[in-house]
Enzyme design. Structure first.
Site, PDB file in Angstrom:
ATOM      1  N   LYS A  95       0.256  56.115 -16.824  1.00 35.72           N
ATOM      2  CA  LYS A  95      -1.153  55.855 -16.495  1.00 35.72           C
ATOM      3  C   LYS A  95      -2.036  56.156 -17.703  1.00 35.72           C
ATOM      4  O   LYS A  95      -2.967  55.419 -18.016  1.00 35.72           O
ATOM      5  CB  LYS A  95      -1.589  56.708 -15.299  1.00 35.72           C
ATOM      6  CG  LYS A  95      -0.996  56.241 -13.978  1.00 35.72           C
ATOM      7  CD  LYS A  95      -1.306  57.207 -12.833  1.00 35.72           C
ATOM      8  CE  LYS A  95      -0.521  56.850 -11.583  1.00 35.72           C
ATOM      9  NZ  LYS A  95      -0.700  57.807 -10.495  1.00 35.72           N
ATOM     10  N   GLN A 140      -2.361  63.697  -9.147  1.00 44.97           N
ATOM     11  CA  GLN A 140      -1.040  63.064  -9.040  1.00 44.97           C
ATOM     12  C   GLN A 140      -0.281  63.656  -7.852  1.00 44.97           C
ATOM     13  O   GLN A 140      -0.080  64.870  -7.780  1.00 44.97           O
ATOM     14  CB  GLN A 140      -0.256  63.265 -10.352  1.00 44.97           C
ATOM     15  CG  GLN A 140       1.100  62.604 -10.365  1.00 44.97           C
ATOM     16  CD  GLN A 140       1.036  61.069 -10.256  1.00 44.97           C
ATOM     17  OE1 GLN A 140       0.164  60.437 -10.837  1.00 44.97           O
ATOM     18  NE2 GLN A 140       1.933  60.483  -9.487  1.00 44.97           N
ATOM     19  N   ASP A 156      -8.659  56.848  -6.753  1.00 49.57           N
ATOM     20  CA  ASP A 156      -7.491  56.479  -5.951  1.00 49.57           C
ATOM     21  C   ASP A 156      -7.885  55.924  -4.587  1.00 49.57           C
ATOM     22  O   ASP A 156      -7.050  55.376  -3.875  1.00 49.57           O
ATOM     23  CB  ASP A 156      -6.597  57.717  -5.721  1.00 49.57           C
ATOM     24  CG  ASP A 156      -5.539  57.851  -6.809  1.00 49.57           C
ATOM     25  OD1 ASP A 156      -5.103  56.812  -7.329  1.00 49.57           O
ATOM     26  OD2 ASP A 156      -5.150  58.990  -7.116  1.00 49.57           O
TER      27      ASP A 156
END
Ligand code: NAD
Length: 281
Positions: free
Chosen positions: A50, A94, A117
């Site tokens: 990422k 994460q 997200d």
């Protein structure tokens, strides 16, 4: 006739190129803070990928790598600091977090405008309300983008989403409902998945069960999107769909790898740019 194979890798590369061009014209660059807890190998790889993808389009990243035994209150404090830091536009935690840490409680601490997200209940609620202000989770957003690239009018289609996770299945169902599909969400307790599949015009499968979807489960001409990431019997990377057989029946199909996966990162980058723009409107 064999299905048209949707090249997610190429479509994602085009999206990243567009993002790069837009960001290159911006004086101040968007910044993404990444919180990684512990030493889970795959998570470390995902985070590195990422960060690399973000750097390629001009998004700055800062990694906060915390020890496995860190207290939830310390992560909360970090989130609060990042919420208050006007240089930070996006905050990514994460997942999965180490056992014993309540991920849902921490995700709720992220300022919704920085929730790139789309996992905060506020954004999930906005999505449910059909608001265009919702930040949408990257994977279902990416699948929808792939569907749109086909140009097929999906209004009124019977759409079957297999899997009901908060990060893929549920938001996927909601997005397809907004696009006027008649949506069924199946899961591990669903009875007679085969018949549901046979009645579907569009299938999005997100279970992680290798080759769950077989050719005789799929209606001729159905569109098939495979989110699953599995190892098949030979240890080879594949998806939920028996790709080689199903591509002979479907109209459109995504491969694994090279289908939905690359779109997820592209959509995360897009969400980060959108977060920046919302904060600087
Ligand atoms: P999850 O484990 O949270 O959810 C899996 C879902 O599948 C559950 O709702 C479960 O009820 C359902 N399920 C399991 N077995 C089933 C069966 N036999 N029949 C019907 N339903 C069944 O997983 P998740 O986070 O939603 O991810 C699902 C898959 O997608 C995994 O393989 C994951 O690695 C992959 N994934 C890929 C991407 C990507 O970018 N390509 C992103 C996220 C997840």
């Amino acid at each position: 006739m064999s299905a048209q194979i949707i090249n997610g890798k190429e479509i994602a590369a085009q999206i990243r190129e567009t993002l790069k061009e837009k960001i290159s014209l911006m004086e101040k660059k968007p910044k993404l803070a990444v919180i990684l807890v512990g030493n889970d190998g795959p998570s470390e790889i995902y985070v590195r990928n990422k960060q690399k993808a973000a750097a390629e389009v001009g998004i700055e990243t800062e990694l906060f790598h915390l020890e496995e035994g860190v207290k939830a209150s310390e992560i909360e404090q970090l989130i609060e600091n990042l919420n208050n830091d006007s240089d930070v536009n996006g905050i990514l935690i994460q997942l999965p977090l180490p056992k014993g840490i309540d991920s849902a409680a921490l995700l709720e601490k992220v300022e919704p405008k920085k929730d790139v997200d789309g996992f905060h209940p506020y954004n999930i609620g906005l999505l449910q309300n059909g608001s265009d202000k919702a930040t949408i989770a990257a994977t279902p957003k990416g699948v929808l983008r792939l569907i749109e690239t086909t140009g097929v009018d999906i209004k009124g289609l019977n759409a079957l989403v297999i899997g009901r996770s908060t990060i893929v299945g549920k938001p996927m169902g909601m997005l397809l409902l907004q696009k006027d599909c008649t949506v069924t969400i199946a899961h591990s307790h669903t009875k007679d998945l085969k018949t549901l599949c046979q009645n579907a015009d569009l299938i999005v499968s997100a279970t992680g069960v290798s080759k769950l979807i077989k050719a005789d489960w799929v209606k001729k001409g159905a569109m098939v999107f495979d989110v699953g990431i599995c190892r098949n019997e030979n240890g080879k990377l594949g998806g939920d769909v028996d790709f080689e057989a199903v591509k002979e029946v479907a109209s459109y199909i995504t491969p694994v790898p090279g289908g939905v996966g690359p779109m997820t990162i592209a959509m995360l980058l897009e969400n980060t740019l959108e977060a920046y723009l919302k904060q600087n409107a």
